[in-house]
Scaffold this motif. Structure first.
Motif, PDB file in Angstrom:
ATOM      1  N   GLY A   1       0.776  -1.228   0.000  1.00 58.67           N
ATOM      2  CA  GLY A   1       0.000   0.000   0.000  1.00 58.67           C
ATOM      3  C   GLY A   1       0.804   1.273   0.000  1.00 58.67           C
ATOM      4  N   MET A   2       2.131   1.188  -0.020  1.00 61.90           N
ATOM      5  CA  MET A   2       3.006   2.365  -0.024  1.00 61.90           C
ATOM      6  C   MET A   2       3.512   2.633  -1.442  1.00 61.90           C
ATOM      7  SD  MET A   2       3.213   3.146   3.242  1.00 61.90           S
ATOM      8  CE  MET A   2       3.146   2.447   4.906  1.00 61.90           C
ATOM      9  N   ASN A   3       3.405   3.870  -1.902  1.00 58.95           N
ATOM     10  CA  ASN A   3       3.855   4.239  -3.244  1.00 58.95           C
ATOM     11  C   ASN A   3       5.370   4.432  -3.231  1.00 58.95           C
ATOM     12  OD1 ASN A   3       4.328   5.281  -5.760  1.00 58.95           O
ATOM     13  ND2 ASN A   3       2.812   6.896  -5.639  1.00 58.95           N
ATOM     14  N   VAL A   4       6.096   3.384  -3.602  1.00 56.81           N
ATOM     15  CA  VAL A   4       7.557   3.388  -3.518  1.00 56.81           C
ATOM     16  C   VAL A   4       8.210   3.707  -4.859  1.00 56.81           C
ATOM     17  CG1 VAL A   4       7.594   1.802  -1.561  1.00 56.81           C
ATOM     18  CG2 VAL A   4       7.641   0.881  -3.880  1.00 56.81           C
ATOM     19  N   THR A   5       7.434   4.214  -5.816  1.00 57.49           N
ATOM     20  CA  THR A   5       7.955   4.524  -7.145  1.00 57.49           C
ATOM     21  C   THR A   5       9.014   5.611  -7.089  1.00 57.49           C
ATOM     22  OG1 THR A   5       5.712   4.143  -7.943  1.00 57.49           O
ATOM     23  CG2 THR A   5       7.283   5.066  -9.514  1.00 57.49           C
ATOM     24  N   SER A   6      10.088   5.414  -7.825  1.00 59.86           N
ATOM     25  CA  SER A   6      11.081   6.463  -8.028  1.00 59.86           C
ATOM     26  C   SER A   6      11.528   6.406  -9.483  1.00 59.86           C
ATOM     27  CB  SER A   6      12.277   6.312  -7.091  1.00 59.86           C
ATOM     28  OG  SER A   6      13.040   5.172  -7.425  1.00 59.86           O
TER      29      SER A   6
ATOM     30  N   PRO B   1      11.407   0.923  -7.565  1.00 60.24           N
ATOM     31  CA  PRO B   1      12.241   0.301  -6.547  1.00 60.24           C
ATOM     32  C   PRO B   1      13.005  -0.918  -7.090  1.00 60.24           C
ATOM     33  CG  PRO B   1      10.010  -0.493  -6.336  1.00 60.24           C
ATOM     34  CD  PRO B   1       9.996   0.523  -7.450  1.00 60.24           C
ATOM     35  N   LEU B   2      13.927  -1.432  -6.292  1.00 61.18           N
ATOM     36  CA  LEU B   2      14.617  -2.663  -6.640  1.00 61.18           C
ATOM     37  C   LEU B   2      13.586  -3.785  -6.794  1.00 61.18           C
ATOM     38  CD1 LEU B   2      17.396  -4.136  -6.925  1.00 61.18           C
ATOM     39  CD2 LEU B   2      17.213  -4.651  -4.495  1.00 61.18           C
ATOM     40  N   THR B   3      13.771  -4.619  -7.796  1.00 61.66           N
ATOM     41  CA  THR B   3      12.829  -5.713  -8.026  1.00 61.66           C
ATOM     42  C   THR B   3      12.701  -6.594  -6.779  1.00 61.66           C
ATOM     43  OG1 THR B   3      14.647  -7.015  -8.964  1.00 61.66           O
ATOM     44  CG2 THR B   3      13.228  -5.847 -10.499  1.00 61.66           C
ATOM     45  N   GLU B   4      11.475  -6.788  -6.327  1.00 59.52           N
ATOM     46  CA  GLU B   4      11.252  -7.630  -5.148  1.00 59.52           C
ATOM     47  C   GLU B   4      11.487  -9.097  -5.492  1.00 59.52           C
ATOM     48  OE1 GLU B   4       8.568  -4.031  -4.497  1.00 59.52           O
ATOM     49  OE2 GLU B   4       9.012  -5.376  -6.169  1.00 59.52           O
TER      50      GLU B   4
END
Length: 784
Positions: free
Chosen positions: A193-198, A202-205
């Motif tokens: 639910g957190m918008n971690v876009t940069s 983000p690093l591939t989970e």
């Protein structure tokens, strides 16, 4: 399209008679202190009809009308039985089932619920919607952990997108991060639910700690503070289940792949209030291209504690470490076209230092049930991503002579997030209200040092693409200066963003909730500084949805939603650039089959994006920008789940038409009518698997899947006489065998050994990245 619509109409019509003779059972399962019991088995005795409870202890399934004995069971608890009656066309809400802890210690055994492991009825709590997916007025697709395991998917950039319509990755970025395009533009990346876009993240989970991946098509005002109107994907990480269990998995594969993963799940206290989950993974892998590799390991512990009968606290930490070859080393350049050289060809230089990445995240989630109808959730998170390495590109190319250069790429990505949201349900007269309200806040900072570069080759001694020589570049290897801190070196290469937003939504249910009207809006404020340019903006974006339940397995919907993206820049008239705004209009049909174990969805949409900035072609170095408008429209079809016991099908198709509709670039420079870069007009995927349920070969399975992309566009428009990307087709398949504890799986990828790649025409040359030729993976897993 006509055939597809006729097929959907036929399927829906064919199920009407079945739906008229069935009823739906819903309810909750709890322990003696009121805690929900997830994954409890709920089944009608003597039949295959039933379900496993969700994280909130809830269950729902459909069965033929009649009288049955309902049996509810869970490891460590005494089973429960009750005579029930299912009535045609009705939803039977049963009283809460309370299971008592078993007085005797039972031997260890495996319980498998009757629910589908490939299709879910509700999204995760982190998606905030307290609504069954079939009732949500939006195209939402959920990829389950079982699907990921069956297809031997290892990380977010490794085959995930075959499971959802219209999603592509036209560039691979060395698997550094998964930039996903859908509906004509990049989708935002979320985690829990957190918008971690940069910009570069983000690093591939790694899939070892991932439970589900949720794709939301179109704007998602209930989730996004700002972003493109194409949608989001939300990675949901594994949480404790309350069951004591574990698994270990070992994988070997082509190109020196060695991988091990461990998953432990259980209780840390006898009363079951303190639970844990631990996932650990280690992997090393070379590539089909020489001198390229990627080694990873991850650790992801989770603790949850039931503070009282209404409040639960969950703490989780995830650490991922990557050591990989130079990011740009997978690129190949040519003046002749794509795929000119052998798939194993590389411009990588073995003497370059590897790139190292450390990715940390910490999350805290507090959930409190105010009463049976209202719940409040609070989340805090901190992400820290650090990178030390280099990238590679070219300074010039003439014929087969290439001049490579390596540049430093050190980066730091820090972000913090806070969320509070309220879910509730209340009735006013004959109207049912599902209420959602929330506050989102976040800050993001990205620092990078690209300032140092080193020419590897010279004009006199270039890198010869026809006769490559490795290990001794003409100009030697780089020695980058890291004597100062990254913050000192980053200077103006800094991207800062802070945002806050408030969202409120009311889903009004009429006629026993069969007709639902969603009225919602979000206020968002964003302040960002990109490479020294500061912009502040705010906007109210509305959302209107309408959904109607035709019967208990069929729903239709309509949606209008908006999104906006602040952007830095100055227009030709001297005014600051307006934010990008996006409007999405969508119609859809959702239909479940086979007792709700197989779901289908058909959606038609149109998205308009205004105010996108472009440079002035008549004055490309000018300090101002021009604007354009784009329109993306299409049709998407998704199907997933179990057709019959042991027979699983995931299939999807998307037609995407994206083009420029208005352009301030006038005359010969105008691009009106030209396609938007970065998507495939036709995209189809399928994955079919079958495992024998009885006989001497019980547990043996076979599977096959394909991906097709037609009429692909690239990141840049080809110039006069330059080639576009050809169509793409990939075939995969596998065999497996399993019993209650052991599973052996072997998959072969790119069975036809086709030369697959993506790339773009650029200036006077082409660049592309090849995919692996035929390759295989063999895994052995044990559950205990």
């Amino acid at each position: 399209m006509k055939r597809l619509l006729l097929l959907m109409l036929f399927l829906c019509t064919g199920e009407v008679l079945y739906a008229q003779s069935t009823g739906t059972i819903t309810g909750l399962v709890q322990d003696e202190v009121g805690n929900p019991l997830p994954y409890a088995s709920v089944i009608l005795e003597g039949t295959s009809y039933g379900a496993a409870t969700g994280e909130a202890g809830d269950y729902q399934f459909t069965a033929p009308a009649g009288n049955y004995t309902l049996v509810v069971s869970e490891v460590g608890f005494a089973s429960f039985q009750k005579r029930i009656s299912i009535k045609t066309g009705q939803v039977n809400q049963l009283p809460v089932v309370v299971l008592k802890e078993a007085q005797e210690v039972l031997g260890e055994f495996t319980v498998r619920g009757q629910r589908s492991e490939y299709k879910v009825d509700k999204a995760s709590g982190s998606l905030r919607l307290n609504t069954p997916l079939i009732e949500a007025p939006q195209n939402i697709q959920v990829i389950t952990a079982q699907s990921l395991e069956d297809q031997q998917i290892m990380d977010m950039a490794d085959g995930v997108l075959r499971n959802v319509s219209g999603a592509t990755r036209l560039e691979h970025w060395g698997n550094l991060y998964a930039r996903v395009n859908m509906r004509g533009s990049r989708v935002a990346a979320f985690r829990n639910g957190m918008n971690v876009t940069s910009n570069w993240g983000p690093l591939t989970e790694d899939m070892s700690f991932v439970e589900n991946i949720e794709f939301v098509k179109g704007p998602a005002g209930f989730m996004m503070s700002n972003g493109n109107p194409s949608g989001i994907y939300n990675v949901v990480t594994k949480k404790p289940t309350g069951q004591t269990k574990g698994s270990v998995n070992l994988t070997l594969g082509s190109f020196d792949l060695y991988r091990g993963a461990l998953d432990l799940d259980g209780r840390l206290s006898k009363d079951g209030k303190l639970l844990y989950r631990l996932n650990v993974m280690g992997q090393s892998q070379n590539s089909f291209q020489n001198y390229t590799f990627q080694n990873r390991y991850s650790i992801a512990p989770v603790l949850s504690y039931q503070l009282d009968d209404k409040t639960k606290l969950t703490l989780e930490y995830a650490y991922q470490h990557v050591k990989m070859s130079n990011v740009g080393s997978a690129y190949v350049f040519s003046t002749e076209g794509y795929g000119i050289y052998d798939q194993s060809f590389t411009i990588a230089e073995p003497g370059l230092d590897p790139t190292k990445i450390d990715d940390h995240s910490i999350m805290a989630n507090l959930q409190h049930d105010i009463n049976d109808h209202w719940k409040v959730t609070g989340q805090l998170a901190y992400f820290n991503y650090s990178q030390e390495g280099s990238s590679m590109w070219l300074n010039g190319i003439e014929g087969t002579n290439l001049q490579r250069y390596a540049s430093i790429w050190d980066a730091l990505n820090e972000s913090a997030y806070g969320q509070v949201y309220l879910n509730g349900e209340v009735k006013t007269g004959g109207i049912n209200h599902r209420v959602l309200a929330g506050l989102d806040m976040g800050t993001k900072e990205y620092l990078a040092d690209w300032s140092q570069s080193h020419q590897l080759d010279t004009e006199e001694i270039p890198f010869d693409l026809e006769n490559p020589s490795y290990g001794y570049p003409a100009n030697g290897l780089p020695k980058f200066d890291r004597s100062m801190s990254l913050k000192q070196r980053a200077n103006t290469s800094v991207i800062l963003q802070s945002y806050s937003g408030f969202y409120a939504q009311d889903e009004l249910g009429f006629f026993d909730n069969s007709l639902r009207l969603t009225l919602a809006g979000r206020y968002t404020y964003v302040s960002q500084n990109s490479y020294g340019t500061t912009v502040e903006d705010s906007k109210i974006t509305p959302r209107i949805g309408l959904s109607y339940t035709v019967d208990n397995q069929t729903a239709v919907y309509a949606l209008y939603d908006q999104a906006f993206v602040p952007q830095s820049g100055v227009l030709k008239n001297g005014n600051p650039a307006k934010p990008i705004t996006g409007n999405n209009m969508e119609l859809g049909l959702k239909r479940d089959f086979f007792d709700g174990k197989w779901s289908t969805g058909l959606s038609i949409y149109r998205i308009f994006k205004d105010n996108e900035l472009v440079s002035d072609p008549e004055n490309p170095t000018a300090p101002y920008s021009l604007q354009m408008q784009t329109r993306t429209q299409g049709i998407e079809f998704d199907a997933r789940g179990e057709l019959a016991p042991g027979l699983v099908l995931t299939a999807n198709y998307a037609y995407t038409d994206s083009e420029i509709t208005e352009d301030e670039r006038a005359g010969e420079f105008s691009q009106v009518g030209q396609p938007v870069a970065g998507f495939a007009k036709h995209l189809a995927n399928g994955w079919l698997s079958y495992s024998l349920q009885n006989g001497s070969l019980k547990g043996f399975g076979i599977s096959a899947g394909f991906t097709f992309q037609g009429d692909r566009t690239t990141w840049n428009w080809p110039g006069d006489g330059q080639m576009a990307l050809p169509d793409y087709f990939k075939l995969d398949g596998g065999l497996s065998w399993e019993n209650n504890n052991l599973i052996i799986r072997a998959n072969v990828f790119n069975v036809l050994n086709k030369y697959l790649y993506s790339g773009s025409a650029y200036a006077t040359y082409y660049y592309y990245q090849a995919e692996a030729p035929r390759n295989a993976r063999l895994s052995v897993g044990f559950k205990f």
